[in-house]
Scaffold this active site. Structure first.
Site, PDB file in Angstrom:
ATOM      1  N   LYS A  27    -114.012-114.139  14.091  1.00 29.25           N
ATOM      2  CA  LYS A  27    -114.394-112.692  14.666  1.00 29.25           C
ATOM      3  C   LYS A  27    -115.003-112.062  14.138  1.00 29.25           C
ATOM      4  O   LYS A  27    -114.973-110.706  14.272  1.00 29.25           O
ATOM      5  CB  LYS A  27    -112.859-112.243  15.267  1.00 29.25           C
ATOM      6  CG  LYS A  27    -112.144-113.210  16.172  1.00 29.25           C
ATOM      7  CD  LYS A  27    -110.928-112.303  16.677  1.00 29.25           C
ATOM      8  CE  LYS A  27    -110.038-112.465  15.610  1.00 29.25           C
ATOM      9  NZ  LYS A  27    -108.432-112.119  15.945  1.00 29.25           N
ATOM     10  N   ASP A  74    -101.097-112.702  16.434  1.00 29.16           N
ATOM     11  CA  ASP A  74    -101.013-111.822  17.615  1.00 29.16           C
ATOM     12  C   ASP A  74    -100.416-112.693  18.954  1.00 29.16           C
ATOM     13  O   ASP A  74     -99.864-112.203  19.891  1.00 29.16           O
ATOM     14  CB  ASP A  74    -102.352-111.403  18.094  1.00 29.16           C
ATOM     15  CG  ASP A  74    -103.598-112.109  17.949  1.00 29.16           C
ATOM     16  OD1 ASP A  74    -103.359-113.452  17.568  1.00 29.16           O
ATOM     17  OD2 ASP A  74    -104.521-111.771  18.610  1.00 29.16           O
TER      18      ASP A  74
HETATM   19  C1  BGC Z   1    -107.843-116.227  15.381  1.00 32.46           C
HETATM   20  C2  BGC Z   1    -106.471-116.285  15.738  1.00 32.46           C
HETATM   21  C3  BGC Z   1    -106.180-115.221  16.809  1.00 32.46           C
HETATM   22  C4  BGC Z   1    -107.244-115.174  18.045  1.00 32.46           C
HETATM   23  C5  BGC Z   1    -106.919-113.978  18.921  1.00 32.46           C
HETATM   24  C6  BGC Z   1    -108.993-116.048  16.622  1.00 32.46           C
HETATM   25  O1  BGC Z   1    -110.227-115.946  16.295  1.00 32.46           O
HETATM   26  O2  BGC Z   1    -108.507-117.243  14.728  1.00 32.46           O
HETATM   27  O3  BGC Z   1    -105.731-116.137  14.770  1.00 32.46           O
HETATM   28  O4  BGC Z   1    -105.018-115.485  17.197  1.00 32.46           O
HETATM   29  O5  BGC Z   1    -108.491-114.882  17.421  1.00 32.46           O
HETATM   30  O6  BGC Z   1    -107.240-112.718  18.331  1.00 32.46           O
END
Ligand code: BGC
Length: 500
Positions: free
Chosen positions: A187, A223
């Site tokens: 992200k 989360d």
């Molecule tokens: C992460 C996860 C997370 C998800 C939603 C992903 O990019 O790898 O750990 O739960 O985003 O936030």
């Protein structure tokens, strides 16, 4: 701002604009009209058949089984044990702190659980891009600084150390409830020196550097786990937690006898639990090529230009961080082919000029505007600087957006239906959260309808919007952990007194 009102006539079969343009306050510029089927043909690969979705389900389950079997770095879908093996029983109570890091905002919360009621006070802090992509030390110093500020403002600094739940929404290889090494950033985060390191230790070190706050981390969680726990608190049939926001991911209750990599595991009470929540990290599905059969050249562009090329390919076809960019890349290509904007692709070629909220707004135009005036769509295109916008362009842009969001919903549905089929439990509630699920006008309905078509047997399921899983869920995991610790202490005290 001009006040053009365009009324393209839509082909009732496929929603694509025909060349007819009726009523308008100001005529759109004259451009040569294009046959509608050229756009449809160009976008055909964005429409996924049920057969393709079933193939995804099969291959995703295979990837998940590989992840359950081994902890090696090589598997795409990591299937990370969370060490959470019980959901709340409704008796959880007390005062907790929760930290929530998973996107451009960081939250600190003070949560009071009282029966089914939760009282929360909290503060949201921005995480500037320079911190997201700077050093790990600076990132954790920022987090500790925000905590100190919140605790100071809420008279919590001198209070007895409150149990803290840390929602860290990135893949973490946990060794227990309070320890987890970051596998890889996602992200848009890229802070150095954090991958491969225990993030709870980094948080403690940052607090020690400041010297003015002390914390007691009793749970580190993803989360998705918070989402599952927050829903399970309301409905104890909740067994799956899903996020479709900036990123996407799911967790679910798996039977321990189906997790070979945890063979021989006993918890701190010496007990082997029957089940444990597994954080699938399904965003990385396809990183081993499993999605190549349906990834388009547009998906390749989005991936290539991202901060982590080759990683989290399923996430890049679904989540809010990428959906708008994916639509933009398609529109740019169509403009370059002369199928949109009179062949002028200048404005739409600017990377990230078309965020996911535009996809939501344009899809709302399709949904709410019976007359098909596409006012909002026109306004968005004009705001990003597109010149020569015709009525057909507006309708065709809306068509592309609806294909991209429908594809995202159907891909997510394949993942959820696969988990439901695998679990094969009679009735399962699926807790869902995230900005795409919350704010896109048709995504929840499309998701629900497709899951219904893809599940087998007489499974019943229900999607439930989770109320702040990352905050309340973190307090609940912390509460369950505290309750279990107290129960253990009480049991050992009573056994030592009966031995005397
Ligand atoms: C992460 C996860 C997370 C998800 C939603 C992903 O990019 O790898 O750990 O739960 O985003 O936030």
């Amino acid at each position: 701002m001009s006040s053009i009102v365009c009324h393209p006539i839509l082909d009732s079969q496929n929603g694509i604009a025909t060349d007819a343009v009726i009523k308008k306050q100001r005529p759109p510029p004259l451009v040569l009209s294009r046959p509608k089927d050229l756009i449809q043909e160009a976008c055909q690969r964005l429409v996924l058949s049920d057969q393709q979705l079933r193939r995804i389900m099969q291959s995703m389950e295979k990837s998940m089984e590989q992840g359950l079997a081994t902890s090696t770095k090589k598997v795409a879908v990591k299937m990370l044990p969370t060490y959470v093996d019980s959901v709340p029983n409704g008796t959880e109570s007390g005062d907790f702190l929760a930290l929530d890091l998973g996107g451009t905002n960081f939250r600190v919360l003070h949560i009071k659980l009282q029966g089914k009621e939760t009282k929360m006070t909290g503060k949201i802090f921005r995480v500037p891009e320079s911190i997201m992509r700077g050093t790990g030390e600076a990132l954790f110093d920022h987090i500790a600084g925000c905590m100190a500020k919140f605790m100071g403002e809420n008279d919590l600094k001198d209070a007895q150390k409150l149990p803290l739940g840390f929602t860290f929404s990135f893949p973490c290889e946990q060794e227990g409830l309070t320890k987890g090494k970051l596998v890889t950033w996602t992200k848009g985060f890229k802070a150095s020196g954090v991958e491969g390191v225990d993030v709870v230790t980094l948080l403690h070190e940052a607090c020690h550097r400041r010297k003015d706050i002390d914390i007691d981390v009793v749970a580190l969680l993803n989360d998705t786990v918070g989402t599952l726990m927050a829903c399970a608190f309301q409905e104890n049939s909740c067994q799956i937690g899903v996020i479709v926001g900036t990123g996407t991911n799911a967790c679910y209750m798996e039977r321990l006898d189906r997790i070979p990599k945890l063979a021989g595991y006993v918890d701190e009470h010496g007990v082997t639990p029957e089940e444990m929540i597994i954080n699938t990290e399904w965003g990385a599905f396809g990183d081993d090529g499993a999605l190549d059969f349906l990834r388009t050249e547009w998906d390749e562009v989005v991936d290539r230009e991202s901060i982590n090329p080759g990683q989290h390919l399923y996430e890049k076809m679904i989540s809010g961080m990428y959906m708008g960019e994916c639509a933009r890349v398609v529109l740019e290509d169509l403009a370059k082919q002369g199928l949109l904007f009179g062949g002028n692709s200048d404005a739409i070629s600017v990377p990230h000029c078309f965020p996911t909220k535009f996809v939501s707004e344009i899809d709302s135009d399709l949904l709410e505007d019976d007359d098909r005036t596409f006012q909002k769509t026109y306004q968005i295109l004009e705001d990003i600087g597109v010149e020569m916008i015709t009525a057909n362009d507006c309708a065709n842009v809306a068509y592309v957006c609806s294909l991209i969001s429908t594809r995202a919903a159907h891909l997510t549905a394949a993942g959820i239906a696969m988990l439901l089929n695998r679990m094969n439990k009679k009735h399962v509630t699926v807790g869902v959260d995230g900005s795409v699920y919350r704010f896109h006008p048709t995504y929840p309905t499309l998701l629900d309808a497709k899951i219904g078509e893809l599940i087998v047997g007489d499974i019943e399921y229900k999607l439930m919007l989770s109320e702040d899983g990352s905050g309340r869920g973190a307090a609940l995991v912390a509460a369950v952990a505290t309750r279990l610790k107290e129960e253990k202490l009480a049991a050992s005290l009573s056994s030592s007194s009966s031995n005397q």
